[in-house]
Design a protein around this motif. Structure first.
Motif, mmCIF file in Angstrom:
data_model
loop_
_atom_site.group_PDB
_atom_site.id
_atom_site.type_symbol
_atom_site.label_atom_id
_atom_site.label_comp_id
_atom_site.label_asym_id
_atom_site.label_seq_id
_atom_site.Cartn_x
_atom_site.Cartn_y
_atom_site.Cartn_z
ATOM 1 N N THR A 43 0.847 -1.191 0.000
ATOM 2 C CA THR A 43 0.000 0.000 0.000
ATOM 3 C C THR A 43 0.881 1.239 0.000
ATOM 4 N N GLY A 44 0.399 2.271 -0.628
ATOM 5 C CA GLY A 44 1.104 3.542 -0.657
ATOM 6 C C GLY A 44 0.114 4.683 -0.632
ATOM 7 N N THR A 45 0.519 5.779 -0.015
ATOM 8 C CA THR A 45 -0.331 6.965 0.049
ATOM 9 C C THR A 45 0.505 8.181 -0.310
ATOM 10 N N GLY A 46 -0.172 9.206 -0.792
ATOM 11 C CA GLY A 46 0.528 10.431 -1.123
ATOM 12 C C GLY A 46 -0.429 11.504 -1.585
ATOM 13 N N THR A 67 -0.381 13.023 -4.421
ATOM 14 C CA THR A 67 -0.675 12.862 -5.845
ATOM 15 C C THR A 67 -0.682 11.375 -6.183
ATOM 16 N N ARG A 68 -1.184 11.044 -7.363
ATOM 17 C CA ARG A 68 -1.212 9.643 -7.798
ATOM 18 C C ARG A 68 0.194 9.091 -7.956
ATOM 19 N N ASP A 69 1.072 9.898 -8.515
ATOM 20 C CA ASP A 69 2.450 9.452 -8.730
ATOM 21 C C ASP A 69 3.166 9.164 -7.411
ATOM 22 N N LYS A 70 2.953 10.020 -6.439
ATOM 23 C CA LYS A 70 3.625 9.816 -5.149
ATOM 24 C C LYS A 70 3.044 8.628 -4.395
ATOM 25 N N ALA A 71 1.775 8.351 -4.561
ATOM 26 C CA ALA A 71 1.179 7.166 -3.937
ATOM 27 C C ALA A 71 1.764 5.896 -4.559
ATOM 28 N N PHE A 72 1.936 5.883 -5.872
ATOM 29 C CA PHE A 72 2.541 4.733 -6.545
ATOM 30 C C PHE A 72 4.012 4.589 -6.152
ATOM 31 N N ALA A 73 4.725 5.695 -6.096
ATOM 32 C CA ALA A 73 6.140 5.644 -5.707
ATOM 33 C C ALA A 73 6.294 5.171 -4.263
ATOM 34 N N ASP A 74 5.378 5.540 -3.387
ATOM 35 C CA ASP A 74 5.427 5.100 -1.999
ATOM 36 C C ASP A 74 5.227 3.586 -1.911
ATOM 37 N N ARG A 122 -9.085 19.567 -0.548
ATOM 38 C CA ARG A 122 -7.836 18.808 -0.429
ATOM 39 C C ARG A 122 -8.098 17.378 -0.863
ATOM 40 N N SER A 123 -7.056 16.694 -1.291
ATOM 41 C CA SER A 123 -7.206 15.293 -1.665
ATOM 42 C C SER A 123 -5.951 14.522 -1.306
ATOM 43 N N ARG A 124 -6.151 13.243 -1.075
ATOM 44 C CA ARG A 124 -5.053 12.329 -0.753
ATOM 45 C C ARG A 124 -5.360 11.012 -1.456
ATOM 46 N N PHE A 125 -4.340 10.416 -2.067
ATOM 47 C CA PHE A 125 -4.519 9.200 -2.837
ATOM 48 C C PHE A 125 -3.971 8.002 -2.073
ATOM 49 N N SER A 126 -4.691 6.895 -2.162
ATOM 50 C CA SER A 126 -4.287 5.650 -1.527
ATOM 51 C C SER A 126 -4.337 4.550 -2.591
ATOM 52 N N LEU A 127 -3.298 3.726 -2.628
ATOM 53 C CA LEU A 127 -3.166 2.717 -3.671
ATOM 54 C C LEU A 127 -2.748 1.397 -3.034
ATOM 55 N N THR A 128 -3.436 0.321 -3.391
ATOM 56 C CA THR A 128 -3.081 -1.015 -2.921
ATOM 57 C C THR A 128 -2.738 -1.866 -4.138
#
Length: 111
Positions: A11-14, A16-23, A71-77
């Motif tokens: 899982t990653g959060t950030g 932006t979408r790119d930073k969530a994927f990079a995390d 504001r927004s925050r992206f979470s990716l699994t």
């Protein structure tokens, strides 16, 4: 050297979408190392699947009244299959070389 395959759930959060994927991708080596015995020196992704992608949005205001903004925050699994090449250091034979220093060398920390 041995090769193993593992399925990881990351899982990653950030902000932006790119930073969530990079995390999420920054956690691959650590997660693969926890499941592998020995020292892993190569981690190759074999398959990647997005399990869940969520954008969290909220409105906030300064002092509850002024300067409203969204504001927004992206979470990716991710579900990722990786191939890990590892070296088992317990199976490596090390030779022991012992050096004796004279008291003067030992005092001066010389070899």
């Amino acid at each position: 050297m041995k090769h193993t395959r593992h399925i990881l759930r990351l899982t990653g959060t950030g902000p932006t979408r790119d930073k969530a994927f990079a995390d999420a991708m920054a956690r691959v080596r650590q997660a693969a190392g926890e499941r592998t015995t020995g020292v892993c020196f190569r981690v190759e992704p074999v398959d990647l699947e997005v399990v869940e992608a969520v954008e969290h949005r909220w409105r906030e205001r300064f002092l509850g009244l002024l300067f409203a903004r969204t504001r927004s925050r992206f979470s990716l699994t991710l579900r990722m299959e990786v191939r890990v090449a590892a070296l088992d250091l317990d199976a490596v034979d090390f030779t022991v070389r012992e050096e004796r220093l004279t008291p003067l060398q030992h005092a001066l920390r010389m070899r």
